[in-house]
Design a protein around this motif. Structure first.
Motif, short mmCIF file in Angstrom:
data_model
loop_
_atom_site.label_atom_id
_atom_site.label_comp_id
_atom_site.label_asym_id
_atom_site.label_seq_id
_atom_site.Cartn_x
_atom_site.Cartn_y
_atom_site.Cartn_z
N LEU A 62 -6.48 3.99 -1.79
CA LEU A 62 -5.87 3.18 -1.96
C LEU A 62 -7.69 2.35 -2.71
N ASP A 63 -8.39 2.37 -1.65
CA ASP A 63 -9.15 1.85 -1.54
C ASP A 63 -10.49 2.44 -2.49
N GLU A 64 -10.40 3.70 -2.71
CA GLU A 64 -11.03 4.35 -3.30
C GLU A 64 -11.78 4.02 -4.58
N ALA A 65 -10.31 3.33 -5.59
CA ALA A 65 -10.23 2.85 -6.73
C ALA A 65 -11.57 1.49 -7.28
N SER A 66 -11.72 2.15 -5.95
CA SER A 66 -12.53 0.43 -5.70
C SER A 66 -13.99 0.65 -7.17
N ALA A 67 -13.75 1.99 -6.89
CA ALA A 67 -15.55 2.84 -7.65
C ALA A 67 -15.53 2.70 -8.70
N TRP A 68 -13.87 2.39 -8.95
CA TRP A 68 -13.71 3.26 -10.70
C TRP A 68 -12.59 1.63 -11.61
N ALA A 75 -0.21 -6.78 -6.30
CA ALA A 75 0.57 -5.96 -6.67
C ALA A 75 0.18 -4.70 -6.07
N ALA A 76 -1.17 -3.84 -6.09
CA ALA A 76 -1.45 -2.73 -6.39
C ALA A 76 -0.51 -2.52 -4.90
N TYR A 77 -1.48 -3.02 -3.90
CA TYR A 77 -1.13 -2.90 -2.34
C TYR A 77 -0.19 -2.49 -2.14
N THR A 78 1.02 -3.93 -2.58
CA THR A 78 2.25 -3.80 -2.13
C THR A 78 2.89 -2.49 -2.35
N LEU A 79 2.57 -1.81 -3.57
CA LEU A 79 3.42 -0.91 -4.37
C LEU A 79 2.86 0.07 -3.69
N ALA A 80 1.48 0.38 -3.21
CA ALA A 80 0.78 1.63 -2.86
C ALA A 80 1.05 1.50 -0.98
N ASP A 176 1.75 -0.15 -16.04
CA ASP A 176 0.92 -1.11 -15.46
C ASP A 176 0.74 -2.60 -15.19
N LEU A 177 -0.13 -2.15 -14.05
CA LEU A 177 -0.86 -3.71 -13.40
C LEU A 177 -1.74 -4.24 -14.69
N THR A 178 -2.10 -4.02 -15.67
CA THR A 178 -3.27 -4.94 -15.95
C THR A 178 -3.13 -6.02 -17.00
N GLU A 179 -1.65 -5.97 -17.06
CA GLU A 179 -0.66 -7.30 -18.55
C GLU A 179 -0.40 -8.54 -17.27
N ASP A 180 0.56 -9.87 -17.65
CA ASP A 180 0.89 -10.65 -16.84
C ASP A 180 2.02 -10.31 -15.50
N MET A 181 2.73 -9.84 -16.61
CA MET A 181 3.88 -8.67 -15.11
C MET A 181 3.79 -7.27 -15.60
N SER A 196 11.09 -3.77 -8.37
CA SER A 196 11.65 -4.85 -8.83
C SER A 196 11.59 -5.85 -7.76
N MET A 197 12.32 -5.11 -6.58
CA MET A 197 12.47 -5.63 -5.46
C MET A 197 12.20 -5.44 -4.29
N LEU A 198 11.02 -4.34 -4.51
CA LEU A 198 9.73 -5.02 -3.48
C LEU A 198 8.45 -5.91 -3.60
N LEU A 199 8.59 -5.77 -5.78
CA LEU A 199 7.63 -7.41 -6.11
C LEU A 199 8.27 -8.35 -6.21
N GLY A 200 9.70 -8.81 -5.86
CA GLY A 200 10.60 -9.61 -5.65
C GLY A 200 9.90 -10.20 -7.14
N LYS A 201 10.28 -9.67 -8.33
CA LYS A 201 10.52 -9.85 -10.20
C LYS A 201 10.78 -8.85 -10.76
N ASP A 202 11.20 -9.38 -11.64
CA ASP A 202 11.96 -8.37 -12.70
C ASP A 202 10.89 -7.54 -13.42
N VAL A 203 11.19 -5.85 -13.13
CA VAL A 203 9.61 -5.36 -13.61
C VAL A 203 10.39 -4.59 -14.88
N VAL A 204 9.57 -4.67 -16.07
CA VAL A 204 10.54 -4.39 -17.49
C VAL A 204 10.33 -2.64 -17.58
N GLU A 205 11.12 -2.06 -17.94
CA GLU A 205 11.35 -0.83 -18.73
C GLU A 205 10.65 -0.36 -20.05
#
Length: 343
Positions: A62-68, A75-80, A176-181, A196-205
């Motif tokens: 994941l840390d390599e993404a900082s170049a891009w 949320a990205a760290y949590t999912l990764a 997609d983690l570029t929006e508010d949810m 959803s369980m991991l992030l502690g919120k409802d994630v829509v599809e």
């Protein structure tokens, strides 16, 4: 050929501007050095993929993404931490100065850290990110073996690494983690409930209304033979009445009934994970059967089957087109019969 030797050849090929067919845990990818504009353009050309459709950037961590990307949100760290390396793709905001030759001009980058040892060896050996869509023609069945890649793209690929079939068999979940949810743009074996369980919120599809996510085109993952999905209790009626006179190959979830109207019957696994793993290879087999239509018995509706439903839905011929197709085939056969009688 020895796998280590093939990997070394793959790394050299990527460094020299070539494109490589290689296995990931999901499907076989068609890889190019993400920094090489010409190599990336070749990927688009070989696949006949529209340039407005982004490619997934494969990294070693994941840390390599900082170049891009502009930032890596919590949320990205949590999912990764939970799912990487693995079959999860995260869409993040791209840095303004990052080249957009593979991002579809959306200002975002789709990133994945694969778990397959060959994919990881290529990324680490190259020392840069690898863009890698599925190694097939745009819109067609994804490849899950080296032979699938050769069959699809043949000599257009500089190197195809020969390895065992992919362990998961369908493409990664895209979030997609570029929006508010957070939003799931493409379902995969990491399902909505787990995220959803991991992030502690409802994630829509949500079906992407643009091409922001790979695989979002309304017709995708399709065999050459027209395909339709049929309810289990309607399948034999469909075969004996609706498509009477056509040769139909069936992908069923039980053994063939004694008086089935199917020309070919293929039994699929009854559990979601093995079904997904074998879906594309089974559809390829039916595609080669010589039948005029493929009918898939509809799988169950539950969270673990949503990725399969997504792939089947996008591979289907539209209902109105199906009716027209069946009518045209029957009319053609009738005309051929009449022509034969008049000889």
């Amino acid at each position: 050929m020895n796998i280590d030797y093939q990997v070394r050849e793959g790394i050299n090929c990527l460094k020299n501007g070539g494109i490589v067919g290689f296995p990931t845990e999901t499907v076989f990818g068609l890889g190019a050095n993400a920094d090489d504009v010409d190599a990336v353009a070749k990927v688009y050309s070989v696949k006949s993929r529209p340039r407005g459709h982004p490619l997934i950037l494969h990294l070693a961590k994941l840390d390599e993404a900082s170049a891009w990307v502009e930032e890596i949100p919590p949320a990205a760290y949590t999912l990764a931490k939970a799912f990487w390396p693995g079959p999860l793709t995260l869409v993040l905001k791209a840095k303004s100065k990052v080249a957009n030759h593979f991002s579809g001009n959306f200002g975002t980058i789709a990133i994945r850290v694969p778990s397959h040892p060959i994919a990881r060896a290529l990324i680490i050996g190259l020392g840069r990110g690898i863009v890698a869509p599925s190694a097939n023609r745009f819109g067609r069945l994804s490849p899950t073996s080296a032979s699938d890649v050769f069959e699809e793209l043949g000599g257009k690929v500089d190197l195809i690494i020969e390895a065992e079939s992919c362990s998961i068999g369908i493409e990664s979940t895209i979030v997609d983690l570029t929006e508010d949810m957070p939003v799931i743009l493409r379902p995969g074996i990491i399902d909505q409930e787990k995220i959803s369980m991991l992030l502690g919120k409802d994630v829509v599809e949500r079906v992407s209304k643009t091409n922001k996510a790979p695989g979002s085109h309304p017709v995708h993952y399709a065999p050459n033979t027209p395909l339709t999905v049929v309810y289990r209790d309607q399948l034999e009626k469909f075969l004996h009445k609706d498509t009477n006179g056509l040769s139909v190959a069936v992908l069923g979830r039980s053994i063939r009934p004694q008086f089935s109207g199917a020309a070919v019957w293929q039994v699929a696994p009854t559990e979601s994970l093995p079904y997904a793993k074998n879906l594309y290879s089974l559809l390829r087999r039916l595609d080669k059967s010589g039948c005029e239509l493929i009918a898939v018995e509809e799988p169950p509706y539950s969270s673990e089957w949503m990725a399969v439903h997504d792939r089947l839905k996008k591979s289907c011929i539209p209902k109105m087109a199906l009716v027209e197709f069946i009518r045209n085939v029957k009319e053609k056969k009738f005309k051929n019969i009449q022509h034969g009688k008049n000889k």
